[in-house]
Write an enzyme that holds these catalytic residues in place. Structure first.
Site, PDB file in Angstrom:
ATOM      1  N   HIS A 416       0.960  -1.124   0.015  1.00  0.00           N
ATOM      2  CA  HIS A 416      -0.098   0.076  -0.107  1.00  0.00           C
ATOM      3  C   HIS A 416       0.829   1.344   0.014  1.00  0.00           C
ATOM      4  CE1 HIS A 416      -3.761   1.546  -0.044  1.00  0.00           C
ATOM      5  NE2 HIS A 416      -4.504   0.613   0.687  1.00  0.00           N
ATOM      6  N   ASP A 420      -2.191   3.437  -4.133  1.00  0.00           N
ATOM      7  CA  ASP A 420      -3.814   3.323  -3.387  1.00  0.00           C
ATOM      8  C   ASP A 420      -4.550   2.158  -4.004  1.00  0.00           C
ATOM      9  OD1 ASP A 420      -4.571   4.440  -5.644  1.00  0.00           O
ATOM     10  OD2 ASP A 420      -4.724   6.442  -4.853  1.00  0.00           O
TER      11      ASP A 420
END
Length: 445
Positions: A416, A420
């Site tokens: 992450h 995104d």
């Protein structure tokens, strides 16, 4: 007069510092040729044969099968020179030297030999460093002041590093000062007891004894070699990478039909994983954020232009991840051939360190195990992994009507920090679109 040369475990490359002796290929008294493989070893990366840089008669071997040796430890001695074919080990033993009189000199496991190593002074027994005093009832030998520290496994080295222990300041209770896991754990307990004596005393009184190898029904399996390396990488991935997973079901009927048409046209048969690899390469061209890694020290995301595609391969010695170099430049036939070659090399333990490192993205086809879905652990230090489940007939709404279609579940586990959910979702949706309608790929070919 024959000269006896000592051949040491050479530098294995790729940061490897030890290897386990799997099988000796020569006996004491055997005549060996220059560059002849003399021992099969298993490193944390692969199983390879070690070629000897000298030609002559084997006079001694060091280490039984199953023993782990650090880089630089003696492997065997060879008597070279006139009359070595008739020399016995006893006759050749008085003089052991490391300076070569003949031979090529080994520089890297599995890649033959090169020029001979530099001459080194032989250390006589009288010159050896004195043994360190006994500690905790054990005779301890000091670690080497320079060169690789003798450690029994990569796990022990990692345990010391994570807890800030300097292995060069430690003493080992193993053979010739080999540092064992028990030595590191003892040092950690001693440090904890010194910092928090009361807490350490309470823990000692309340601790339930852990099962040992002598406990009935308990078996301990050492985490070493390939399995030990996999364990280290998985633990590091879980510790360092904030991962997330998204998944989607896709109608793979179109992909399977396209493959059938390709194979019916003649020529080498195209594998499903090769088509999925081609789709991955096209998807990474659209979403380059996922073909990357994170340099935590520099706090930078490192993106790669080339796609070096790793794929999970199960072997008798554990899971390995061979790498298809420059997968983005290969067509389906080339990918099929390379997957087949690397898979066979993985099964036979013939993969080289270069074939097991340098991946930028991993394709995990866990459908071969008969499962539909998974949330895989990212192959550190990569940033993403695409998982593919089995392709099976399932009820599916196709063109407004219920039909039986070939359905597959696709999952993407991603770091992450590099992107995104929108980027990850876009990548996975593009992969699913190519699976459902292979003609989508034509835009990028």
């Amino acid at each position: 007069m024959a000269q006896v040369l000592e051949f040491k475990l050479p530098d294995l490359g790729e940061g490897l510092t030890e290897a386990e002796i799997v099988r000796w290929l020569v006996e004491v008294g055997d005549v060996v040729a220059v560059d002849q493989p003399v021992v099969e070893v298993e490193t944390a990366k692969a199983m390879v044969d070690v070629p000897c840089p000298y030609g002559g008669v084997v006079t001694a071997r060091f280490g039984a099968e199953g023993t782990e040796l650090p880089v630089g430890a003696p492997l065997l001695t060879v008597a070279v020179g006139e009359g070595t074919e008739d020399a016995s080990p006893a006759e050749a033993e008085p003089e052991r030297a490391t300076a070569p009189a003949a031979g090529s000199g080994n520089v890297l496991v599995g890649y033959g030999t090169s020029e001979a190593p530099a001459r080194r002074r032989r250390v006589r027994p009288a010159e050896a460093a004195p043994a360190a005093p006994a500690a905790n009832g054990r005779d301890l030998a000091p670690a080497a002041a320079d060169g690789p520290v003798p450690v029994i496994s990569p796990l022990v080295r990692r345990l010391a590093r994570q807890n800030g222990l300097d292995l060069r300041e430690m003493t080992g209770s193993g053979p010739e000062g080999l540092i064992l896991r028990a030595d590191v754990e003892y040092a950690l307990r001693a440090a904890a007891a010194q910092a928090r004596p009361e807490q350490a005393a309470d823990e000692s009184r309340n601790r339930t004894p852990a099962p040992t190898a002598d406990t009935p029904g308990v078996t301990r399996v050492p985490l070493k070699g390939i399995r030990g390396t996999v364990a280290d990488k998985l633990s590091r991935s879980r510790t360092e990478i904030p991962d997330a997973t998204c998944w989607v079901d896709a109608d793979a009927t179109g992909l399977m039909r396209a493959r059938a048409v390709m194979n019916a046209a003649g020529g080498p048969k195209i594998s499903v994983i090769a088509l999925l690899a081609r789709i991955c390469a096209a998807a990474l061209a659209r979403f380059p954020e996922l073909n990357s890694s994170v340099d935590t020290g520099a706090r930078e995301i490192v993106r790669y232009e080339a796609v070096h595609l790793g794929f999970a391969a199960q072997t008798d010695r554990g899971l390995v991840v061979p790498v298809v170099r420059d997968a983005h430049t290969r067509d389906a036939e080339s990918l099929t051939a390379e997957f087949a070659r690397l898979t066979e090399a993985a099964r036979t333990g013939a993969l080289t360190p270069a074939e097991l490192t340098g991946g930028t993205f991993t394709l995990n086809n866990y459908g071969v195990f008969g499962v539909d879905g998974s949330t895989p652990i990212i192959n550190h230090p990569e940033a993403a992994m695409l998982g593919v489940g089995r392709i099976v007939p399932k009820p599916w709404v196709h063109e407004g009507e219920l039909a039986v279609r070939q359905v597959v579940q696709l999952s993407l586990t991603f770091d992450h920090r590099v992107c995104d959910g929108g980027t990850a979702g876009g990548f996975l949706r593009y992969v699913a679109d190519c699976v459902e309608q292979p003609a989508v790929l034509l835009r990028t070919l």
